[in-house]
Scaffold this motif. Structure first.
Motif, PDB file in Angstrom:
ATOM      1  N   ASP A 110       6.148  21.234  24.571  1.00  0.00           N
ATOM      2  CA  ASP A 110       6.954  22.592  24.563  1.00  0.00           C
ATOM      3  C   ASP A 110       8.205  22.033  25.631  1.00  0.00           C
ATOM      4  N   VAL A 111       9.539  22.712  25.477  1.00  0.00           N
ATOM      5  CA  VAL A 111      10.774  22.573  26.461  1.00  0.00           C
ATOM      6  C   VAL A 111      11.006  23.659  26.745  1.00  0.00           C
ATOM      7  N   TYR A 112      11.806  23.201  28.039  1.00  0.00           N
ATOM      8  CA  TYR A 112      10.945  24.171  29.386  1.00  0.00           C
ATOM      9  C   TYR A 112      13.086  24.504  29.601  1.00  0.00           C
ATOM     10  N   ASP A 113      13.390  25.616  30.433  1.00  0.00           N
ATOM     11  CA  ASP A 113      14.329  24.919  31.212  1.00  0.00           C
ATOM     12  C   ASP A 113      14.806  24.495  32.619  1.00  0.00           C
ATOM     13  N   ILE A 114      15.776  23.682  32.715  1.00  0.00           N
ATOM     14  CA  ILE A 114      15.586  22.639  33.473  1.00  0.00           C
ATOM     15  C   ILE A 114      15.043  22.638  34.919  1.00  0.00           C
TER      16      ILE A 114
END
Length: 181
Positions: A110-114
């Motif tokens: 999954d891609v999360y906020d930075i």
């Protein structure tokens, strides 16, 4: 393509080495180095993931930093693998095997906020740092001062990169919330 297949060394097998470190000591250090190697590649892949997916006002700086940090980890992994080989072992090389031997856990696909991504990176860096410190002590206690020195140099760079992430996570920023609305 080769017509003959011959395994020169089984993974986990440790041969006598030209560095004159006893085989039993080498086995312990190689096990530690293979964990460090697996940890390094886990961290490397997570940093590259964040390097590829970072967005926002600070994209450029973070993109460059994460790429550089991943490069530092990759260089460290190479040093660790070469040392394991020099001690008579086989460096861990496969992705599944690395995941199995790593003491750190990849955050997933999954891609999360930075900010979340950097927190996850910092947590992994902390675990890697603690492990490196333990393995430096192990190498010293077993009389392998060269491995301890190699790991010390890797530790210094690892701590520096972790400290940079701490700075990115500070709340002082020139980016004003809602400025892009």
């Amino acid at each position: 393509m080769a017509t003959q297949e011959h395994v020169r060394k089984q993974f986990g097998e440790v041969e006598e080495n030209k560095l004159r470190l006893e085989k039993e000591k080498s086995e312990q250090i190689i096990d530690a180095l293979n964990q460090d190697l697996a940890d390094a590649y886990t961290l490397y892949h997570q940093l590259k993931k964040h390097h590829w997916n970072v967005e926002g006002a600070e994209f450029r700086d973070l993109h460059l930093f994460l790429g550089e940090a991943a490069g530092n980890v990759e260089a460290a992994a190479d040093e660790i693998a070469e040392r394991a080989q020099a001690l008579g072992g086989a460096p861990i090389a496969g992705g599944a095997e690395q995941a199995e031997h790593a003491s750190v856990e990849y955050e997933g696909q999954d891609v999360y906020d930075i900010r979340t991504s950097l927190h996850n990176d910092l947590e992994m860096y902390g675990d890697v740092i603690e492990s490196l410190r333990d393995h430096i002590e192990l190498a010293e206690n077993l009389g392998d001062h060269a491995t301890a020195q190699i790991l010390r140099e890797i530790l210094v760079e690892t701590e520096e990169d972790a400290h940079h992430i701490e700075h990115y996570l500070e709340d002082d920023t020139l980016v004003v919330e809602g400025a892009m609305d």
